[in-house]
Design an enzyme around this catalytic site. Sequence first.
Site, short mmCIF file in Angstrom:
data_model
loop_
_atom_site.label_atom_id
_atom_site.label_comp_id
_atom_site.label_asym_id
_atom_site.label_seq_id
_atom_site.Cartn_x
_atom_site.Cartn_y
_atom_site.Cartn_z
N LYS A 66 0.80 -1.23 0.00
CA LYS A 66 0.00 0.00 0.00
C LYS A 66 0.83 1.28 0.00
O LYS A 66 0.40 2.30 -0.52
CB LYS A 66 -0.91 0.02 1.22
N ASP A 99 -10.27 3.74 2.45
CA ASP A 99 -10.51 3.32 3.84
C ASP A 99 -11.26 4.37 4.66
O ASP A 99 -12.18 4.04 5.40
CB ASP A 99 -9.18 3.00 4.54
#
Length: 279
Positions: A66, A99
């Site tokens: 990520k 997120d």
Amino acid sequence: MKRVGVIGFPVAHSLSPLMHNAAFAALGMSDWHYDAMAIPPDILRLGLSEPKNHGYIGINVTVPHKEAIMQFVRPDEKARAIGAVNTVDFRSNIGTNTDADGFINDLRAHDVPLAGSRALILGAGGAARAAVYGLTRAGAEVAIVNRTAARALNLVQRLSASAGVEGVQVLTLEAAADWNMALLVNCTSVGLHPHSERTPWARRLPFPAGITVYDMVYRPATTALMRQAAAHGGRAIGGLGMLARQGAIAFELWTGVPPPIDVMLGALRGALAGETEDG
Ligand code: ATR
């Protein structure tokens, strides 16, 4: 065939293929398919060219890529603020992070008040960064507790520098017990299967009465922390909705089609029900 997928290492445990393929099936989108690709960290750049050259429309990105992937895509404002990319659109090569929005959307779906409310975050990793970013943008007053206090201070400094987020406090758990928060969010891995008897809220401290707990841990479906909240007159929400809603944002980004949230959530619930005994 229109292809999307997730890259990670390992990635076989990811629930994303199941969730997205259930959504494609429910909407009759038989020309779409989502699959998982294991790419070792040392060949990330090369590995990334595979789906790109094979016409993939986009990918999700999970552990451990990520942060490293940020150098190969164009991170948008959210990804830069959170310091991680979890969704890429190859048509623009823009990397974003879903997120924070997935988390906030799930809190809103559960009618949790945010603006002007006090929210305490447990943890200082990537999940905590997304939670702090989302909650401060939604107008909450945020404080952080982390086992390693220096990491929490670092998170606050980075969010200030990258996104202008100010006013986030770092507390000890003892101080947090008297902080009068309305919302407590677990962004640590404490309580995760198979250590499901553990809780990030030490049992020696009084548990705040009547608060809302959001536990990003979704294996098991009901964690020890969630049971503590319920036992003290509070409300407990598990993290499965966040997983579904962050996936839903990627789904809509790639397909342009409104995501079938209930189908995605149902697919996740079904998979987890078959997976653990203590859920
Ligand atoms: P993620 O990116 O998913 O947030 P991470 O960066 O590994 O994952 O962060 C894990 C978080 O769980 C950290 O806040 C970690 O605390 P430290 O910063 O002190 O390592 C927290 N954590 C993990 N195990 C823990 C434990 N046994 N007790 C307390 N906190 C724990």
